[in-house]
Design a protein around this motif. Structure first.
Motif, PDB file in Angstrom:
ATOM      1  N   LEU A 104       0.887  -1.182   0.096  1.00 58.43           N
ATOM      2  CA  LEU A 104      -0.054  -0.093   0.055  1.00 58.43           C
ATOM      3  C   LEU A 104       0.964   1.282   0.047  1.00 58.43           C
ATOM      4  N   PHE A 105       2.086   1.148   0.750  1.00 59.46           N
ATOM      5  CA  PHE A 105       2.861   2.456   0.644  1.00 59.46           C
ATOM      6  C   PHE A 105       3.509   2.495  -0.597  1.00 59.46           C
ATOM      7  N   ILE A 106       3.825   1.672  -1.274  1.00 61.59           N
ATOM      8  CA  ILE A 106       4.375   1.670  -2.896  1.00 61.59           C
ATOM      9  C   ILE A 106       3.326   1.947  -3.766  1.00 61.59           C
ATOM     10  N   LEU A 107       2.244   1.615  -3.627  1.00 64.63           N
ATOM     11  CA  LEU A 107       0.990   1.919  -4.398  1.00 64.63           C
ATOM     12  C   LEU A 107       0.679   3.497  -4.002  1.00 64.63           C
ATOM     13  N   GLY A 108       0.749   3.936  -3.061  1.00 68.43           N
ATOM     14  CA  GLY A 108       0.613   5.315  -2.745  1.00 68.43           C
ATOM     15  C   GLY A 108       1.761   6.256  -3.270  1.00 68.43           C
ATOM     16  N   LEU A 109       2.855   5.863  -3.313  1.00 70.56           N
ATOM     17  CA  LEU A 109       4.178   6.352  -3.867  1.00 70.56           C
ATOM     18  C   LEU A 109       3.798   6.537  -5.480  1.00 70.56           C
ATOM     19  N   THR A 110       3.135   5.401  -6.099  1.00 65.52           N
ATOM     20  CA  THR A 110       2.882   5.400  -7.549  1.00 65.52           C
ATOM     21  C   THR A 110       1.745   6.342  -8.020  1.00 65.52           C
ATOM     22  N   MET A 111       0.783   6.378  -7.175  1.00 67.17           N
ATOM     23  CA  MET A 111      -0.067   7.654  -7.307  1.00 67.17           C
ATOM     24  C   MET A 111       0.227   8.804  -7.231  1.00 67.17           C
ATOM     25  N   LEU A 112       1.259   9.395  -6.185  1.00 64.96           N
ATOM     26  CA  LEU A 112       1.666  10.242  -6.198  1.00 64.96           C
ATOM     27  C   LEU A 112       2.460  10.653  -7.473  1.00 64.96           C
ATOM     28  N   LEU A 113       3.142   9.800  -7.896  1.00 63.28           N
ATOM     29  CA  LEU A 113       3.933  10.111  -9.345  1.00 63.28           C
ATOM     30  C   LEU A 113       2.716  10.252 -10.429  1.00 63.28           C
ATOM     31  N   MET A 114       1.745   9.630 -10.408  1.00 61.77           N
ATOM     32  CA  MET A 114       0.835   9.470 -11.461  1.00 61.77           C
ATOM     33  C   MET A 114       0.112  11.141 -11.400  1.00 61.77           C
ATOM     34  N   TYR A 115      -0.109  11.584 -10.194  1.00 60.73           N
ATOM     35  CA  TYR A 115      -0.743  12.895 -10.069  1.00 60.73           C
ATOM     36  C   TYR A 115       0.036  13.890 -10.418  1.00 60.73           C
ATOM     37  N   PHE A 116       1.376  13.782  -9.929  1.00 60.34           N
ATOM     38  CA  PHE A 116       2.302  14.659 -10.235  1.00 60.34           C
ATOM     39  C   PHE A 116       2.630  14.622 -11.874  1.00 60.34           C
ATOM     40  N   ALA A 117       2.642  13.585 -12.601  1.00 60.45           N
ATOM     41  CA  ALA A 117       2.925  13.375 -14.116  1.00 60.45           C
ATOM     42  C   ALA A 117       1.804  14.109 -14.889  1.00 60.45           C
ATOM     43  N   ILE A 118       0.602  14.054 -14.467  1.00 57.86           N
ATOM     44  CA  ILE A 118      -0.846  14.380 -15.183  1.00 57.86           C
ATOM     45  C   ILE A 118      -0.474  15.824 -15.066  1.00 57.86           C
ATOM     46  N   GLY A 119      -0.489  16.242 -13.578  1.00 51.94           N
ATOM     47  CA  GLY A 119      -0.430  17.783 -13.272  1.00 51.94           C
ATOM     48  C   GLY A 119       0.712  18.371 -14.295  1.00 51.94           C
ATOM     49  N   VAL A 120       1.909  17.868 -14.422  1.00 51.09           N
ATOM     50  CA  VAL A 120       3.057  18.332 -15.271  1.00 51.09           C
ATOM     51  C   VAL A 120       2.556  18.409 -16.925  1.00 51.09           C
ATOM     52  N   VAL A 121       2.044  17.475 -17.466  1.00 48.32           N
ATOM     53  CA  VAL A 121       1.437  17.217 -18.486  1.00 48.32           C
ATOM     54  C   VAL A 121       0.458  18.672 -18.777  1.00 48.32           C
ATOM     55  N   LEU A 122      -0.694  18.638 -17.646  1.00 49.39           N
ATOM     56  CA  LEU A 122      -1.388  19.677 -18.124  1.00 49.39           C
ATOM     57  C   LEU A 122      -1.276  21.083 -18.088  1.00 49.39           C
ATOM     58  N   ILE A 123       0.007  21.385 -17.168  1.00 48.40           N
ATOM     59  CA  ILE A 123       0.612  22.568 -17.241  1.00 48.40           C
ATOM     60  C   ILE A 123       1.560  23.123 -18.380  1.00 48.40           C
ATOM     61  N   PHE A 124       2.402  21.952 -18.628  1.00 49.24           N
ATOM     62  CA  PHE A 124       3.411  22.447 -19.670  1.00 49.24           C
ATOM     63  C   PHE A 124       3.405  21.747 -21.040  1.00 49.24           C
ATOM     64  N   THR A 125       2.448  20.911 -21.256  1.00 50.01           N
ATOM     65  CA  THR A 125       2.613  20.283 -22.603  1.00 50.01           C
ATOM     66  C   THR A 125       1.142  20.561 -23.176  1.00 50.01           C
TER      67      THR A 125
END
Length: 78
Positions: free
Chosen positions: A17-38
């Motif tokens: 569950l900890f690793i799944l939480g880290l994965t979801m953090l990376l997904m939120y961050f990646a989608i946010g960066v894609v929306l902002i910069f690309t």
């Protein structure tokens, strides 16, 4: 804060569950960066203007950071 010994003492389910939480953090961050910069998503500017894309991207990054902080500060319930 983050204690490596606490991570070693967790059960396999808690580690997963900890690793799944880290994965979801990376997904939120990646989608946010894609929306902002690309413009990869090719969203219709009439329906979803650029300023809303930036605001939504920032909200996703902040939400991911809040979830990460809660995940790191989580105490062992046993």
């Amino acid at each position: 804060m983050f204690n490596l010994n606490f991570f070693k003492q967790k059960s396999p389910q808690q580690r997963f569950l900890f690793i799944l939480g880290l994965t979801m953090l990376l997904m939120y961050f990646a989608i946010g960066v894609v929306l902002i910069f690309t413009n990869i998503l090719s969203l219709d500017p009439d329906k979803f203007p650029k300023q809303y894309q930036i605001a939504f991207g920032v909200v996703l990054i902040v939400y991911g950071a809040i979830r990460f902080a809660r995940l790191i500060n989580q105490k062992d319930s046993d």
